[in-house]
Structures are given as structure tokens and as C-alpha cells.
Design an enzyme around this catalytic site. Structure first.
Site, PDB file in Angstrom:
ATOM      1  N   GLU A  18     -11.345  34.896   2.858  1.00 20.67           N
ATOM      2  CA  GLU A  18     -10.204  34.266   3.535  1.00 20.67           C
ATOM      3  C   GLU A  18     -10.480  32.773   3.712  1.00 20.67           C
ATOM      4  O   GLU A  18     -10.367  32.204   4.794  1.00 20.67           O
ATOM      5  CB  GLU A  18      -9.936  34.911   4.896  1.00 20.67           C
ATOM      6  CG  GLU A  18      -9.744  36.416   4.864  1.00 20.67           C
ATOM      7  CD  GLU A  18      -8.431  36.846   4.192  1.00 20.67           C
ATOM      8  OE1 GLU A  18      -7.654  35.962   3.784  1.00 20.67           O
ATOM      9  OE2 GLU A  18      -8.206  38.066   4.060  1.00 20.67           O
TER      10      GLU A  18
ATOM     11  N   ASP B 271       4.487   0.292  -7.313  1.00 21.88           N
ATOM     12  CA  ASP B 271       4.672   0.056  -5.882  1.00 21.88           C
ATOM     13  C   ASP B 271       3.489  -0.765  -5.392  1.00 21.88           C
ATOM     14  O   ASP B 271       2.340  -0.333  -5.509  1.00 21.88           O
ATOM     15  CB  ASP B 271       4.754   1.391  -5.127  1.00 21.88           C
ATOM     16  CG  ASP B 271       5.018   1.208  -3.649  1.00 21.88           C
ATOM     17  OD1 ASP B 271       5.919   0.418  -3.310  1.00 21.88           O
ATOM     18  OD2 ASP B 271       4.321   1.833  -2.834  1.00 21.88           O
TER      19      ASP B 271
ATOM     20  N   ASP C 299       8.567  -2.835  -6.924  1.00 24.09           N
ATOM     21  CA  ASP C 299       9.169  -3.097  -5.622  1.00 24.09           C
ATOM     22  C   ASP C 299       9.615  -4.562  -5.581  1.00 24.09           C
ATOM     23  O   ASP C 299       8.823  -5.471  -5.833  1.00 24.09           O
ATOM     24  CB  ASP C 299       8.124  -2.812  -4.539  1.00 24.09           C
ATOM     25  CG  ASP C 299       8.683  -2.950  -3.147  1.00 24.09           C
ATOM     26  OD1 ASP C 299       9.859  -3.316  -3.005  1.00 24.09           O
ATOM     27  OD2 ASP C 299       7.932  -2.667  -2.190  1.00 24.09           O
TER      28      ASP C 299
ATOM     29  N   HIS D 275       3.545   6.677  -2.143  1.00 27.67           N
ATOM     30  CA  HIS D 275       3.419   5.464  -2.964  1.00 27.67           C
ATOM     31  C   HIS D 275       3.712   5.740  -4.438  1.00 27.67           C
ATOM     32  O   HIS D 275       4.400   4.964  -5.098  1.00 27.67           O
ATOM     33  CB  HIS D 275       2.026   4.872  -2.778  1.00 27.67           C
ATOM     34  CG  HIS D 275       1.632   4.786  -1.339  1.00 27.67           C
ATOM     35  ND1 HIS D 275       2.191   3.886  -0.468  1.00 27.67           N
ATOM     36  CD2 HIS D 275       0.760   5.530  -0.596  1.00 27.67           C
ATOM     37  CE1 HIS D 275       1.679   4.058   0.743  1.00 27.67           C
ATOM     38  NE2 HIS D 275       0.803   5.052   0.691  1.00 27.67           N
TER      39      HIS D 275
ATOM     40  N   ASP E  38       7.462   6.375  -4.846  1.00 28.66           N
ATOM     41  CA  ASP E  38       8.201   5.112  -4.952  1.00 28.66           C
ATOM     42  C   ASP E  38       8.054   4.518  -6.346  1.00 28.66           C
ATOM     43  O   ASP E  38       9.033   4.020  -6.929  1.00 28.66           O
ATOM     44  CB  ASP E  38       7.691   4.119  -3.906  1.00 28.66           C
ATOM     45  CG  ASP E  38       8.135   4.476  -2.495  1.00 28.66           C
ATOM     46  OD1 ASP E  38       9.083   5.274  -2.355  1.00 28.66           O
ATOM     47  OD2 ASP E  38       7.529   3.968  -1.533  1.00 28.66           O
TER      48      ASP E  38
END
Length: 425
Positions: free
Chosen positions: A139, A264, A319, A396, A399
Site C-alpha cells: 500500500e 513563458d 508572453d 508554466h 502557458d
């Protein structure tokens, strides 16, 4: 071995058993749904491996770990005890009720059971003969992170010629869970196995188990897919449900002819993110197969890295918020232009990405894009309800993808507007 392993290990694990016997891998990730027999397989391989190693003169030992110590006796301890009896080797093993340890009598090799809720005791684990070869994290999705497991491995895996580490879990619902992400990382020393109850002999599971599975399939298919098939069904907040994380071959890349480049800029502690992509417009599939990603990269260093991936200096859309930075990149020789953006450009861009048939990301070439797209989820409020807006963090590469595909996004929006106007008229 006194019995046939086929009476103990499910057919889905025959190949896994061969790999373990041949020491083909170090790490074995066994995941799947309920009744997939993965714990039975591991619980058998550990005592079997210790006895087999003893015959070769290799004094191997095992440590079996769960996140909380109190869960050991009723789960993994009983599982290995069952396997020893199924192997008809109980006379060769000391299996006390008073302590969480089993000892192979002929040699003194041991199986030690430990909880990770006391890390200091776990890291100071010592064995009387030989070394620790086998480690089992049962688990393992209950552990806080892979880093915690890595730290334990670094303490336990010492002084031996070969190792065998098992990780067993039912995949959590969320794509963001570290276990679900870890099994996507390809390593030459790692085998990943996914099994379900459908691969197990029906008589091993029993009629009632099958009845319950079929009932769940009818009344709640999504829960059935998660619980019984071990699928990552999501929490409902995942933004990109169209992701395919896989290796993109060199042969595929050679056919890419609609290349997209997005950038970006990084500011302060935020990373710069550049993506190289291919957009298959006919099939509406976006391939992400190249990235530059890093914090505090100088402009010169960033341009140098980008040019390595973009040697023909194809146009990079970036950008547009920092014209000065754009000019600096131009002076450094990168062909770059600012994104047009406009009202709702973030929402429109993300929805365009969501509506694609597939976003295929190479996790080796683009580990950060793979992580960010996979982790991107709509946040919840205090009541547990999903918020309405897309989060503006850890996005990031998302974008960068929006900027690189901006022309197609604008074209798609314009087409949708024309169709809507035609319908309304």
C-alpha cells in the site's frame, strides 16, 4: 520448492516471477484493482527468494514495510505466513506470534516487518547474516511521497550484489498522486505490472467476490473502474482528461511538419518554460516533445538552450507582458514574437487544449510538461466544492503551450463565432 508455483501465483504474474528469478530488474511496481493477486505474488516471492538464495550461498534478507506499524500483522505478516504454508516450508521457518519477524531456520536469514511511522528505527535496521536484498512497500500510496521511500531505500539497500524492491498499491483516483506519476517514469531497472481480478482464476476469488464486482459494475461503473480495474478515474477536478503520457519516438518526430514553439518567461522564482510541439490538425492531437525549463536562467543561456531544440530558428510565440525581455531575446538571435492574448485568452486557450482529442507528452524529453499538465486541477473551496476558475500556479508549460498554439486557438474561436452567428440567424 515442494509445490508448483502455479497453485500459488496467479497466471498474470508468471512473467514477473521469471524476471524476479533472473534478477532482470531491481524495482517492481505491482499495481491493480481488488482481487488482482499482486500481494499474493509478492508475499510468495520473498520467502521463496530467500530459500532459493540460500541454496546458492547468498545470505539475503527482507524488510516488509507499511506506512503504519499497527497494520502489519493483519496484512503482510499473514500474507507471507500463508505463502510459506502454501510452499509447504513451514517446518523450515520460525514464525512467532510474539514478534514481527520470521526466521529461516537453516541459515538464520530473516524477514523483518517494520512500520514507517518510526523512520529512525527503520533506517537502523540490521540483520545478523548477509544483507537486505528484498524490500516490500505494501500500500505504498499511503506514504507521503516517493522521497520518503527513496530515503528508506538508501538506508536499506547496502552491501549486496543484487536487490529486489516491491511496491504494491491500488492506484488512487487522482492523477496527481505521486504513485500514479511515478509509474510513468521509465527506468531500465524498473518493471511496472498492472493486473485486475479478471486475470485471476475465478475459483481463487470465490463466487461472492465476483457477484459484488458485477453489482458494482452495474450500479456505479466509475467506482467499479477504480476499485476493481485499478483505473485512475480522477477526482473530478482534473483539467486535462485527454492526456497520454508516453515516449514519442524519433520516427514519429521525423514526420512532424506543423511545429509550434511557445515560451513563458520566468520571473523571480518562477521558471522559464519553452515547449516544442507538433499539432496534428486533422486528428486534433498535440504532441509535446521538447522543453527548456529552469529558474534563474540568464537570457543568453535560455536562448542557447532553445536554439538547440529549434536549430532552424522557427518563430517562437511568447508572453507579451514584457516587451523589454522580448527585445533582449531578439538581440540574442531568437526569432520571437509576443502573443496577442486578449480578453479571456487564458480560459479560451485552456479550453482549446481540453477539447483536443489527445495531448501526447513525452515524459523523458519533457518531464516538467508531463508533471504540470498531469497535476493541473481545479481547486476546491472549504466545503469541498470545485471552484470555477483555472488556478494560476504551476502552469508554466501550460502557458507556453497556449502561446505556441495561439494562432490555432484564435482561428478555432473565430470559426466557432461564425457558426454561432449562422445558427442564431
Amino acid at each position: 520448492m515442494k509445490v508448483s508455483l502455479k497453485s500459488i501465483i496467479g497466471p498474470a504474474f508468471y512473467d514477473v516471477h521469471k524476471h524476479i528469478k533472473n534478477n532482470d530488474y531491481t524495482h517492481y511496481w505491482l499495481k491493480g484493482g481488488r482481487g488482482s493477486l499482486k500481494s499474493s505474488c509478492i508475499g510468495t516471492e520473498i520467502p521463496l527468494g530467500i530459500m532459493r538464495d540460500a541454496q546458492k550461498g547468498l545470505m539475503s534478507n527482507a524488510v516488509v514495510i507499511r506506512r503504519v506499524k499497527d497494520t502489519l500483522r493483519g496484512s503482510v505478516y499473514e500474507q507471507i505466513k500463508w505463502a510459506i504454508y502454501m510452499l509447504k516450508a513451514e517446518d523450515d521457518w520460525d514464525i512467532p506470534d510474539s514478534k514481527l519477524q520470521m526466521t529461516y531456520k537453516p541459515t538464520g536469514q530473516v524477514i523483518i516487518f517494520k512500520g514507517a511511522d518510526n523512520p529512525k528505527k527503520l533506517k537502523s535496521t540490521k540483520v545478523f547474516v548477509g544483507y537486505i536484498k528484498y524490500v516490500w512497500y505494501e500500500e505504498c500510496d499511503e506514504f507521503e511521497s516517493y522521497d520518503k521511500i527513496t530515503n528508506i531505500n538508501q538506508s536499506l539497500l547496502r552491501g549486496g550484489p543484487e536487490y529486489c524492491v516491491f511496491y504494491s498499491f491500488n492506484p488512487p483516483e487522482s492523477q496527481r498522486n505521486w504513485c500514479n506519476k511515478q509509474v510513468l517514469i521509465k527506468r531500465p531497472d524498473t518493471l511496472v505490472s498492472h493486473t485486475t481480478y479478471l486475470q485471476a482464476p475465478k475459483e481463487w476469488l470465490g463466487e461472492q467476490f465476483l457477484i459484488e464486482a458485477e453489482h458494482m459494475k452495474k450500479i456505479n461503473p466509475e467506482k467499479y473502474n477504480h476499485d476493481y480495474l485499478g483505473e485512475v478515474t480522477g477526482t473530478g477536478g482534473e483539467v486535462f482528461t485527454n492526456l497520454l503520457i508516453r515516449e514519442i519516438t524519433n520516427e514519429e518526430i521525423q514526420t512532424f511538419d506543423r511545429l509550434k514553439n511557445g515560451l513563458d518567461f520566468g520571473y523571480a522564482g518562477d521558471p522559464l518554460a519553452y515547449l516544442k510541439m507538433h499539432y496534428d490538425k486533422t486528428r486534433r492531437r498535440l504532441f509535446i516533445f521538447g522543453e527548456v525549463y529552469g529558474t534563474r536562467l540568464s537570457n543568453a543561456k535560455a536562448v542557447k538552450k532553445i536554439k538547440r531544440l529549434n536549430p532552424l530558428n522557427k518563430l517562437v510565440t511568447c508572453d507579451s507582458a514584457e516587451p523589454r525581455t522580448i527585445n533582449e531575446f531578439k538581440l540574442l538571435g531568437l526569432k520571437v514574437t509576443g502573443a496577442k492574448k486578449g480578453p479571456d485568452s487564458v480560459e479560451n486557450g485552456i479550453k482549446w487544449l481540453q477539447d483536443l482529442e489527445q495531448i501526447i507528452i513525452d515524459p523523458i524529453r519533457c518531464p516538467n510538461a508531463s508533471r504540470e499538465f498531469n497535476d493541473y486541477e481545479i481547486e476546491k473551496d472549504k466545503e469541498g466544492n470545485l471552484k470555477g476558475e483555472f488556478p494560476d500556479k504551476n502552469n508554466h508549460t501550460i502557458d507556453a503551450a497556449r502561446y505556441g498554439c495561439e494562432a490555432d486557438i484564435i482561428q478555432s474561436k473565430a470559426r466557432a463565432g461564425k457558426n454561432r452567428a449562422r445558427y442564431e440567424n
